[in-house]
Structures are given as C-alpha cells and as structure tokens.
Design a protein around this motif. Structure first.
Motif, PDB file in Angstrom:
ATOM      1  N   TYR A 131       0.843  -1.201   0.000  1.00 25.85           N
ATOM      2  CA  TYR A 131       0.000   0.000   0.000  1.00 25.85           C
ATOM      3  C   TYR A 131       0.878   1.249   0.000  1.00 25.85           C
ATOM      4  O   TYR A 131       0.612   2.198  -0.738  1.00 25.85           O
ATOM      5  CB  TYR A 131      -0.943  -0.006   1.217  1.00 25.85           C
ATOM      6  N   MET A 132       1.944   1.219   0.805  1.00 22.60           N
ATOM      7  CA  MET A 132       2.859   2.371   0.833  1.00 22.60           C
ATOM      8  C   MET A 132       3.531   2.556  -0.524  1.00 22.60           C
ATOM      9  O   MET A 132       3.658   3.686  -1.007  1.00 22.60           O
ATOM     10  CB  MET A 132       3.916   2.203   1.929  1.00 22.60           C
ATOM     11  N   ALA A 133       3.942   1.480  -1.164  1.00 20.73           N
ATOM     12  CA  ALA A 133       4.555   1.577  -2.493  1.00 20.73           C
ATOM     13  C   ALA A 133       3.562   2.189  -3.485  1.00 20.73           C
ATOM     14  O   ALA A 133       3.926   3.028  -4.316  1.00 20.73           O
ATOM     15  CB  ALA A 133       5.022   0.201  -2.974  1.00 20.73           C
ATOM     16  N   GLY A 134       2.293   1.796  -3.387  1.00 18.57           N
ATOM     17  CA  GLY A 134       1.259   2.364  -4.252  1.00 18.57           C
ATOM     18  C   GLY A 134       1.068   3.847  -4.005  1.00 18.57           C
ATOM     19  O   GLY A 134       0.920   4.633  -4.948  1.00 18.57           O
ATOM     20  N   LEU A 135       1.077   4.260  -2.743  1.00 18.34           N
ATOM     21  CA  LEU A 135       0.950   5.684  -2.418  1.00 18.34           C
ATOM     22  C   LEU A 135       2.138   6.475  -2.954  1.00 18.34           C
ATOM     23  O   LEU A 135       1.979   7.597  -3.434  1.00 18.34           O
ATOM     24  CB  LEU A 135       0.838   5.885  -0.903  1.00 18.34           C
ATOM     25  N   GLU A 136       3.329   5.900  -2.867  1.00 13.25           N
ATOM     26  CA  GLU A 136       4.538   6.582  -3.355  1.00 13.25           C
ATOM     27  C   GLU A 136       4.459   6.810  -4.865  1.00 13.25           C
ATOM     28  O   GLU A 136       4.740   7.902  -5.353  1.00 13.25           O
ATOM     29  CB  GLU A 136       5.792   5.780  -3.000  1.00 13.25           C
ATOM     30  N   LEU A 137       4.097   5.764  -5.603  1.00 16.39           N
ATOM     31  CA  LEU A 137       3.999   5.892  -7.061  1.00 16.39           C
ATOM     32  C   LEU A 137       2.883   6.849  -7.458  1.00 16.39           C
ATOM     33  O   LEU A 137       3.025   7.643  -8.390  1.00 16.39           O
ATOM     34  CB  LEU A 137       3.776   4.522  -7.702  1.00 16.39           C
TER      35      LEU A 137
ATOM     36  N   SER B 152      -1.384  12.517   3.570  1.00 15.89           N
ATOM     37  CA  SER B 152      -1.877  12.202   4.911  1.00 15.89           C
ATOM     38  C   SER B 152      -1.771  10.698   5.177  1.00 15.89           C
ATOM     39  O   SER B 152      -1.283  10.278   6.231  1.00 15.89           O
ATOM     40  CB  SER B 152      -3.333  12.661   5.050  1.00 15.89           C
ATOM     41  N   GLN B 153      -2.205   9.900   4.210  1.00 20.76           N
ATOM     42  CA  GLN B 153      -2.124   8.451   4.390  1.00 20.76           C
ATOM     43  C   GLN B 153      -0.673   7.979   4.420  1.00 20.76           C
ATOM     44  O   GLN B 153      -0.326   7.103   5.215  1.00 20.76           O
ATOM     45  CB  GLN B 153      -2.916   7.735   3.294  1.00 20.76           C
ATOM     46  N   ARG B 154       0.168   8.551   3.569  1.00 21.21           N
ATOM     47  CA  ARG B 154       1.594   8.181   3.579  1.00 21.21           C
ATOM     48  C   ARG B 154       2.223   8.471   4.936  1.00 21.21           C
ATOM     49  O   ARG B 154       2.987   7.661   5.459  1.00 21.21           O
ATOM     50  CB  ARG B 154       2.353   8.918   2.475  1.00 21.21           C
ATOM     51  N   LYS B 155       1.914   9.605   5.518  1.00 25.47           N
ATOM     52  CA  LYS B 155       2.481   9.996   6.817  1.00 25.47           C
ATOM     53  C   LYS B 155       2.037   9.018   7.905  1.00 25.47           C
ATOM     54  O   LYS B 155       2.852   8.528   8.691  1.00 25.47           O
ATOM     55  CB  LYS B 155       2.054  11.433   7.162  1.00 25.47           C
TER      56      LYS B 155
ATOM     57  N   ALA C 197      -9.181   3.273  -7.361  1.00 28.95           N
ATOM     58  CA  ALA C 197      -9.845   1.967  -7.281  1.00 28.95           C
ATOM     59  C   ALA C 197      -8.876   0.892  -6.792  1.00 28.95           C
ATOM     60  O   ALA C 197      -9.229   0.053  -5.946  1.00 28.95           O
ATOM     61  CB  ALA C 197     -10.421   1.582  -8.637  1.00 28.95           C
ATOM     62  N   SER C 198      -7.662   0.925  -7.288  1.00 27.17           N
ATOM     63  CA  SER C 198      -6.657  -0.049  -6.876  1.00 27.17           C
ATOM     64  C   SER C 198      -6.343   0.070  -5.385  1.00 27.17           C
ATOM     65  O   SER C 198      -6.265  -0.937  -4.666  1.00 27.17           O
ATOM     66  CB  SER C 198      -5.382   0.164  -7.700  1.00 27.17           C
ATOM     67  N   LEU C 199      -6.188   1.297  -4.903  1.00 25.31           N
ATOM     68  CA  LEU C 199      -5.883   1.491  -3.488  1.00 25.31           C
ATOM     69  C   LEU C 199      -7.075   1.142  -2.596  1.00 25.31           C
ATOM     70  O   LEU C 199      -6.890   0.620  -1.491  1.00 25.31           O
ATOM     71  CB  LEU C 199      -5.405   2.926  -3.237  1.00 25.31           C
ATOM     72  N   ILE C 200      -8.293   1.392  -3.065  1.00 23.05           N
ATOM     73  CA  ILE C 200      -9.486   1.010  -2.302  1.00 23.05           C
ATOM     74  C   ILE C 200      -9.523  -0.508  -2.140  1.00 23.05           C
ATOM     75  O   ILE C 200      -9.762  -1.032  -1.045  1.00 23.05           O
ATOM     76  CB  ILE C 200     -10.776   1.523  -2.982  1.00 23.05           C
ATOM     77  N   MET C 201      -9.297  -1.228  -3.231  1.00 26.71           N
ATOM     78  CA  MET C 201      -9.325  -2.689  -3.170  1.00 26.71           C
ATOM     79  C   MET C 201      -8.198  -3.225  -2.287  1.00 26.71           C
ATOM     80  O   MET C 201      -8.398  -4.161  -1.516  1.00 26.71           O
ATOM     81  CB  MET C 201      -9.254  -3.285  -4.576  1.00 26.71           C
TER      82      MET C 201
ATOM     83  N   PHE D 265      -6.602   0.603   7.900  1.00 28.54           N
ATOM     84  CA  PHE D 265      -6.904   0.383   6.487  1.00 28.54           C
ATOM     85  C   PHE D 265      -8.390   0.572   6.166  1.00 28.54           C
ATOM     86  O   PHE D 265      -8.733   0.955   5.050  1.00 28.54           O
ATOM     87  CB  PHE D 265      -6.365  -0.965   6.013  1.00 28.54           C
ATOM     88  N   THR D 266      -9.261   0.378   7.144  1.00 32.79           N
ATOM     89  CA  THR D 266     -10.674   0.710   6.948  1.00 32.79           C
ATOM     90  C   THR D 266     -10.826   2.221   6.795  1.00 32.79           C
ATOM     91  O   THR D 266     -11.602   2.690   5.949  1.00 32.79           O
ATOM     92  CB  THR D 266     -11.518   0.175   8.121  1.00 32.79           C
ATOM     93  N   GLN D 267     -10.083   2.973   7.590  1.00 29.34           N
ATOM     94  CA  GLN D 267     -10.102   4.436   7.449  1.00 29.34           C
ATOM     95  C   GLN D 267      -9.561   4.847   6.078  1.00 29.34           C
ATOM     96  O   GLN D 267     -10.152   5.704   5.405  1.00 29.34           O
ATOM     97  CB  GLN D 267      -9.255   5.101   8.536  1.00 29.34           C
ATOM     98  N   PHE D 268      -8.440   4.252   5.663  1.00 29.66           N
ATOM     99  CA  PHE D 268      -7.871   4.563   4.347  1.00 29.66           C
ATOM    100  C   PHE D 268      -8.898   4.282   3.250  1.00 29.66           C
ATOM    101  O   PHE D 268      -9.087   5.087   2.336  1.00 29.66           O
ATOM    102  CB  PHE D 268      -6.611   3.735   4.082  1.00 29.66           C
ATOM    103  N   GLN D 269      -9.566   3.138   3.348  1.00 27.77           N
ATOM    104  CA  GLN D 269     -10.559   2.770   2.352  1.00 27.77           C
ATOM    105  C   GLN D 269     -11.703   3.783   2.334  1.00 27.77           C
ATOM    106  O   GLN D 269     -12.125   4.238   1.263  1.00 27.77           O
ATOM    107  CB  GLN D 269     -11.098   1.371   2.633  1.00 27.77           C
TER     108      GLN D 269
END
Length: 184
Positions: free
Chosen positions: A35-41, A71-74, A122-126, A144-148
């Motif tokens: 998830y962190m890698a996805g946020l970075e990209l 915010s999510q990355r932090k 959509a990818s990050l939600i899933m 992760f429920t909060q992130f979603q």
C-alpha cells in the motif's frame, strides 16, 4: 449528524488493547509495504498531472488527492517505522513546471489523467479492503478501513466530475444472446 463509520471505528479502537505487544503477521507487513509503495507511485503520477493540466476543476481534484495521499503516507510511514517494517523506496518529487510549456506530444490529456487517477484510487481502495479484511490486529484493520473510507469519499467526488465532463470510461452493456434488446 453522527458519522456511523467513525462511531464504529471508535468502538473498535477501544478493543485494540488486546493487540498490545502482538507482532504483525507476514500478510499485514506485506499489505503495509505494498500500500505504501502504491501511495509513493501515485504521488509522482499526481504531481506530473498537476504540472501538465490547465483544467481548474481537475487541478483541484488532483490537489485534494495529493493531500489525502500525503496524509495516508504519513500515517502509514509512522506506523511502519514504529513496527520496524522496512519502507519501499520513495518516488522522487516532480519539480514544478509550467503546463503551457509541455510539448503536446509529451502531454497527456485531462481525460487520461482523470481516468488514471480513477484507476489508482480503485486499486488502493481494493488493496485497503483486502488488508483490512485479512488483518488480525485491530489497529491494522482500523487504519486500512479508514484509508478505504477516505478513498471511497474521494472516488465519489471524482466520479461525479468525470461523468459531468464525459470523461468516465464505461464498458459496453452486456445483453445475453436471446434476451430482449434494450430500448434505445
């Protein structure tokens, strides 16, 4: 009005005391890392889109997504450091540029950026949903429920804007052979 999700999360938070000192399992660690890698990209992609678009509404959506991603990355970064999880390499920040100076052959359209953003969300939600469902530790599931939830709220706003502008990509309708044809 009472936010039902926040109330439920508050109730669950009170149960996280049982997780004190519990190690993460490998799935939770991998979920955090991916998830962190996805946020970075995604951060680099959104910065590139901000440097390219001149559309005011899309720019506002991209800036909102950038804030949410930061915010999510932090929060995830702090959690991973606390738990001793190695961090994925961060994407380099894009330098600011003038959208009017980007050559047309190198410039993606606003439609493409909006759809790329939609796919990323959509990818990050899933991914967040899967991690929340597979987590054993309550604190991981709640995070992760909060992130979603945050991504779902943003996705609804993005979808509304994309529909209004004719940018949303809709697959063709499926009408099984032999069924009545839809009225046009």
């Amino acid at each position: 009005m009472v936010n039902i999700l926040e109330s439920a999360l508050d109730a669950l938070r009170s149960m996280t005391d049982q997780d004190e000192g519990q190690p993460l399992h490998v799935g939770e660690v991998m979920g955090c890392w991916i998830y962190m890698a996805g946020l970075e990209l995604a951060n680099a992609t959104v910065q590139a889109a901000l440097n390219t678009t001149t559309d005011h509404e899309l720019k506002e959506l991209l800036e909102e997504d950038l804030k949410l991603g930061n915010s999510q990355r932090k929060r995830l970064h702090d959690f991973m450091i606390k738990e001793g999880i190695p961090l994925p390499p961060p994407a380099e920040d894009m330098p600011d540029s003038d959208p009017n100076r980007v050559p047309l052959g190198a410039k993606l359209t606003d439609d493409v950026f909006a759809n790329e953003l939609s796919l990323k969300i959509a990818s990050l939600i899933m991914r967040a949903s899967g991690i929340a469902a597979e987590s054993v530790r309550m604190d991981v599931g709640i995070m992760f429920t909060q992130f979603q939830g945050e991504k779902l709220v943003f996705a609804a706003k993005l979808k509304h804007s994309m529909r209004k502008r004719g940018w949303i990509r809709i697959p063709p309708f499926y009408v099984p052979p032999g069924s009545p044809q839809p009225v046009s």
